[in-house]
Write an enzyme that holds these catalytic residues in place. Structure first.
Site, PDB file in Angstrom:
ATOM      1  CD  GLU A 117      13.031  -1.840  11.429  1.00 57.58           C
ATOM      2  OE1 GLU A 117      11.830  -1.495  11.627  1.00 57.58           O
ATOM      3  OE2 GLU A 117      13.726  -1.409  10.511  1.00 57.58           O
ATOM      4  CB  CYS A 129      10.039   1.250   9.372  1.00 55.51           C
ATOM      5  SG  CYS A 129      11.775   1.522   9.719  1.00 55.51           S
TER       6      CYS A 129
HETATM    7  P1  NDP Z   1       6.466  -7.250   3.263  1.00 56.59           P
HETATM    8  O1  NDP Z   1       6.508  -7.373   4.729  1.00 56.59           O
HETATM    9  O2  NDP Z   1       5.551  -8.119   2.508  1.00 56.59           O
HETATM   10  O3  NDP Z   1       7.925  -7.487   2.632  1.00 56.59           O
HETATM   11  C1  NDP Z   1       9.156  -7.421   3.283  1.00 56.59           C
HETATM   12  C2  NDP Z   1      10.055  -8.565   2.788  1.00 56.59           C
HETATM   13  O4  NDP Z   1       9.489  -9.823   3.149  1.00 56.59           O
HETATM   14  C3  NDP Z   1      10.204  -8.639   1.282  1.00 56.59           C
HETATM   15  O5  NDP Z   1      11.462  -9.149   0.950  1.00 56.59           O
HETATM   16  C4  NDP Z   1       9.127  -9.636   0.920  1.00 56.59           C
HETATM   17  O6  NDP Z   1       9.302 -10.201  -0.336  1.00 56.59           O
HETATM   18  C5  NDP Z   1       9.265 -10.639   2.016  1.00 56.59           C
HETATM   19  N1  NDP Z   1       8.089 -11.463   2.277  1.00 56.59           N
HETATM   20  C6  NDP Z   1       6.810 -11.249   1.917  1.00 56.59           C
HETATM   21  N2  NDP Z   1       6.016 -12.246   2.356  1.00 56.59           N
HETATM   22  C7  NDP Z   1       6.819 -13.101   3.024  1.00 56.59           C
HETATM   23  C8  NDP Z   1       6.586 -14.317   3.724  1.00 56.59           C
HETATM   24  N3  NDP Z   1       5.396 -14.836   3.836  1.00 56.59           N
HETATM   25  N4  NDP Z   1       7.634 -14.932   4.297  1.00 56.59           N
HETATM   26  C9  NDP Z   1       8.870 -14.403   4.208  1.00 56.59           C
HETATM   27  N5  NDP Z   1       9.150 -13.266   3.562  1.00 56.59           N
HETATM   28  C10 NDP Z   1       8.133 -12.614   2.974  1.00 56.59           C
HETATM   29  O7  NDP Z   1       6.173  -5.769   2.898  1.00 56.59           O
HETATM   30  P2  NDP Z   1       5.568  -5.234   1.519  1.00 56.59           P
HETATM   31  O8  NDP Z   1       6.701  -5.077   0.619  1.00 56.59           O
HETATM   32  O9  NDP Z   1       4.454  -6.081   1.035  1.00 56.59           O
HETATM   33  O10 NDP Z   1       4.956  -3.855   1.974  1.00 56.59           O
HETATM   34  C11 NDP Z   1       3.668  -3.826   2.600  1.00 56.59           C
HETATM   35  C12 NDP Z   1       3.657  -2.876   3.754  1.00 56.59           C
HETATM   36  O11 NDP Z   1       4.575  -3.321   4.751  1.00 56.59           O
HETATM   37  C13 NDP Z   1       4.121  -1.470   3.451  1.00 56.59           C
HETATM   38  O12 NDP Z   1       3.138  -0.687   2.920  1.00 56.59           O
HETATM   39  C14 NDP Z   1       4.552  -1.006   4.801  1.00 56.59           C
HETATM   40  O13 NDP Z   1       3.438  -0.583   5.538  1.00 56.59           O
HETATM   41  C15 NDP Z   1       5.134  -2.234   5.425  1.00 56.59           C
HETATM   42  N6  NDP Z   1       6.599  -2.282   5.287  1.00 56.59           N
HETATM   43  C16 NDP Z   1       7.358  -1.939   6.350  1.00 56.59           C
HETATM   44  C17 NDP Z   1       8.719  -1.909   6.225  1.00 56.59           C
HETATM   45  C18 NDP Z   1       9.601  -1.528   7.360  1.00 56.59           C
HETATM   46  O14 NDP Z   1      10.729  -1.090   7.127  1.00 56.59           O
HETATM   47  N7  NDP Z   1       9.188  -1.693   8.586  1.00 56.59           N
HETATM   48  C19 NDP Z   1       9.396  -2.216   4.975  1.00 56.59           C
HETATM   49  C20 NDP Z   1       8.512  -2.629   3.917  1.00 56.59           C
HETATM   50  C21 NDP Z   1       7.165  -2.632   4.091  1.00 56.59           C
HETATM   51  P3  NDP Z   1       8.724  -9.416  -1.620  1.00 56.59           P
HETATM   52  O15 NDP Z   1       9.216  -8.058  -1.628  1.00 56.59           O
HETATM   53  O16 NDP Z   1       9.302 -10.163  -2.726  1.00 56.59           O
HETATM   54  O17 NDP Z   1       7.238  -9.507  -1.502  1.00 56.59           O
END
Ligand code: NDP
Length: 738
Positions: A265, A299
């Site tokens: 998602e 999102c």
């Molecule tokens: P990420 O996609 O990095 O994070 C989402 C989750 O994935 C967090 O638990 C994160 O850990 C984890 N994660 C990060 N890198 C990896 C990896 N390589 N392998 C597995 N898991 C990983 O989103 P961000 O928090 O960095 O946000 C950046 C941008 O992403 C936002 O500005 C937004 O545009 C988008 N976003 C979209 C969301 C949605 O609901 N569709 C939700 C969040 C973000 P950790 O938090 O510890 O880094």
């Protein structure tokens, strides 16, 4: 200030929610948390801890442990150890556990709401009214699925151990979205919360204990993205991820070819379309909810306003009035509408993107709302004058930033709305029902709201199209993402194919994709029964020429009996696909809404099919027929044997049949930006799947299994129609205020 003055300004004083209970809980843990594995807390790691901040003030609330390889492995081992018993536990009993979790969240709602508001920065009003009750509802709803699992999903079993990675924007709610269906279906889980917002997930661990769930059914490992990456690599059977498209693609590449199940998602850049016949006040209110709710960190935020030219000025004035009235402040202040941005990193990201958009010609208007002096805040922002390629028009900001474009005609509105790599959600505002519904059907988005925004219910699946990911959460579709047909588990391995790798011509593939993609829209818009008739004609033709095809199969090395059986089954499969064309229907959901929410099965668009080496007539015809029945156009690579005959059979339909090696062609199709989905039973599925991550193609990989084309349980009928479609959920409220 006197009461009289107050009455004149009608201004609110801050009204802070008490944080005593949340602080007491944090203090009880000495504000240092270990991981939750096998039903127990691990001691917090000595060296590797991460601070968890309150973005409203910068205060350190607690420290969380960084999950290393050892802890992730231990958590997966605990989940594995609990897997068999949990899967064997009756649906009725699992339902009782889920209901217990729902009641416990309800009982602890106050402290959870405060903890969430503190940790994330979002207003207490929202955590109290949305995050926590919606989490309760998710557990209750899925308790229902657990209760019904034996009758609703016969022949299915749980996927196994699910690795679940959640983001920071709706921390507890995302835990509920992930954990509830997984447990209901009989899976055990290892959950990694976002590093910025792990506290409510850790509180949830205590509720898991209080509910008496068997040890190891739910495990929680905290840490940064690296911990998530370790979980992806670990011995899990499925990864369920919510987060950025960038990380989603990374995960997909990592697990390509492993056979691990995956749901993603991902991000969105959702259009909010306002026509000149819309109720403009309602639309302006809806817009405020769509983009400034949760600080825009959603999102499905309606972050691209597309407004019809004639009303644009008037509408934007209304929007600005609402923007200026938004109160921003500390997340525990019950009077604020918008809280803090989750972290300085995210605040910087928003500022950077707005600066880049401005440098590229966009004009920015910040609402004149007062911002607290300290903390992580960004004002509600309106962006005009940006071109369609501007970063603020194309990329997810994940902040309170609304970009505006105008349009003249309905056609232009649809074209602008679909001019995005994303396809998560959309809102359409018009009082003309035929216009609103026509636009709804034309939009590439997994959720579409008519005269509304951000409507959700646990019974209605939610998820994206295109690069917004795949798989649905909620409802029946959400359950199927945690179940697997038993027959699929029993598939035998194919004998290794000793044939040398062949070649395929990229120009042939390009030409085929172009031809089919041009024909797809017209094919999909035909009446379903008409598509069925076209397929029935092929069945009749094949029936009339059955003897000839038996001889052709004999010429390829089949025995007479096998050839006869294959032709007969192929004819049956064609009739089945023809029949399903107008019988594989959507559903009407009973969501709590004065109106209707319905799920439609939509074709992907261009579906590439690389056929298996066996069943040289049955497999290509079955696959193409079902793809066509669902409204897709297909590029079919059948292998050398019957190319000319297949061309003859499908003449006049949106099918391009390509000669060339199916394995080599599959890779070209996987890399092709205009191919929306790929079914491949040839070559290295791992390489193809990794290549397909670029535009988030939906894939079905044969993975060197003998798919049993004769039996057809998994390879025809409804099972195949489900693989040929994705669900769009459409919400249409009705009635008016009078
Ligand atoms: P990420 O996609 O990095 O994070 C989402 C989750 O994935 C967090 O638990 C994160 O850990 C984890 N994660 C990060 N890198 C990896 C990896 N390589 N392998 C597995 N898991 C990983 O989103 P961000 O928090 O960095 O946000 C950046 C941008 O992403 C936002 O500005 C937004 O545009 C988008 N976003 C979209 C969301 C949605 O609901 N569709 C939700 C969040 C973000 P950790 O938090 O510890 O880094």
């Amino acid at each position: 200030m006197s009461v009289k003055d107050k009455l004149q300004t009608m201004d609110y004083d801050p009204a802070f929610e008490s944080r005593a209970a949340a602080d007491a809980w944090l203090d009880g843990h000495k504000r240092r948390f270990g991981h939750f594995i096998g039903g127990k807390w691990l001691k917090p790691a000595k060296a590797q801890m991460l601070p968890s901040f309150a973005p409203a003030t910068g205060e350190v609330l607690a420290e969380i442990s960084v999950g290393t390889h050892a802890e992730v492995t231990a958590a997966v081992k605990a989940a594995r150890a609990a897997e068999k018993d949990w899967a064997k536990t009756s649906g009725h009993k699992r339902a009782a556990y889920l209901r217990a979790l729902a009641r416990l969240i309800e009982k602890h709602a106050g402290v959870l709401a405060v903890l969430e508001a503190l940790d994330n920065g979002k207003p207490i009003r929202e955590t109290t009214n949305v995050d926590i009750p919606a989490s309760v509802q998710h557990f209750d709803h899925h308790a229902g699925w657990a209760e019904l699992i034996e009758t609703e999903f016969p022949g299915h079993e749980p996927v196994g151990v699910a690795g679940q990675i959640v983001p920071w924007n709706f921390p507890l709610l995302m835990v509920a979205w992930k954990v509830a269906p997984a447990l209901a279906a009989g899976n055990t889980v290892v959950l990694k919360p976002a590093e910025f917002t792990s506290l409510t997930a850790l509180y949830f661990a205590e509720l898991v204990m209080a509910a008496g769930l068997p040890d190891g059914v739910v495990n929680i490992v905290t840490g940064p993205g690296e911990t998530g990456a370790l979980l992806v690599e670990a011995d899990v059977d499925k990864i369920a991820f919510t987060g950025s498209t960038e990380v989603g693609k990374l995960i997909r590449r990592r697990i390509a070819g492993t056979g691990k199940h995956l749901t993603l998602e991902l991000g969105g850049k959702s259009p909010f379309i306002v026509f000149d016949d819309a109720d403009l006040d309602a639309a302006a209110d809806g817009l405020a909810d769509a983009i400034w709710f949760n600080q825009g960190e959603s999102c499905c935020a309606g972050s691209r306003l597309l407004v019809q030219e004639g009303i644009a000025e008037r509408f934007l004035e209304k929007v600005k009035v609402r923007m200026a009235a938004i109160r921003i402040g500390h997340s525990l202040d019950k009077t604020v509408d918008m809280g803090a941005i989750v972290d300085p990193v995210q605040l910087e990201r928003i500022k950077r993107m707005v600066a880049e958009g401005t440098a590229d010609g966009a004009k920015v208007w910040h609402a004149p709302c007062g911002l607290p002096e300290d903390g992580c805040y960004y004002p509600p922002t309106l962006v005009t004058g940006a071109g369609t390629a501007n970063i603020l028009m194309q990329e997810e900001v994940f902040g309170p930033v609304l970009s505006v474009l105008t349009f003249r005609t309905q056609k232009e509105a649809v074209a602008l709305a679909n001019n995005s790599r994303y396809g998560l959600a959309a809102s359409v505002w018009s009082e003309t029902v035929s216009r609103a519904l026509e636009v709804t059907a034309a939009l590439k988005a997994g959720a579409v709201w008519v005269n509304g925004a951000s409507m959700f219910d646990a019974s209605v699946g939610f998820g994206g199209m295109r690069e917004s990911g795949f798989g649905r959460e909620g409802g029946r579709e959400g359950m199927t993402a945690y179940l697997v047909p038993k027959a699929e588990r029993k598939l035998k391995d194919l004998k290794a194919d000793a044939a040398p790798a062949g070649s395929s011509n990229a120009k042939d593939i390009d030409a085929a994709v172009e031809a089919t993609s041009g024909a797809q829209a017209a094919w999909a818009s035909k009446a379903a029964a008409e598509r069925g008739t076209a397929l029935r004609r092929i069945a009749e033709t094949l029936d009339a020429r059955a003897d000839e095809f038996v001889r052709k199969l004999e010429a390829t090395g089949s025995g007479r009996k096998a050839a006869k059986a294959e032709v007969e089954t192929t004819i049956r499969r064609l009739f089945t696909a023809a029949a399903l064309a107008d019988k594989f229907e959507g559903v009407v959901h009973t969501a709590p809404l004065r109106g209707v929410a319905f799920a439609m099965n939509e074709p992907f668009g261009v579906l590439g099919i690389a056929c298996p080496p066996e069943a040289s007539l049955l497999a290509p015809v079955t696959l193409a027929a079902h793809a066509l029945a669902a409204g897709n156009a297909t590029v079919l690579v059948p292998g050398a044997a019957l190319v000319a005959d297949l061309k003859g059979l499908f003449a006049g339909l949106p099918v391009s049949i390509v000669t060339g090696d199916p394995a080599a062609s599959a890779l070209l199709l996987a890399r092709h930006g205009m191919v929306d989905a790929l079914w491949s039973f040839a070559g290295d599925g791992a390489v193809q799947e990794a290549a397909a991550a670029d535009n988030m193609k939906r894939t079905w990989m044969g993975m060197a299994k003998a798919w049993d084309w004769e039996n057809g349980t998994l390879t025809s009928g409804k099972a195949l129609m489900e693989r040929a479609t994705e669900v769009k959920n459409i919400w249409v409220p009705w009635g008016d205020q009078n």
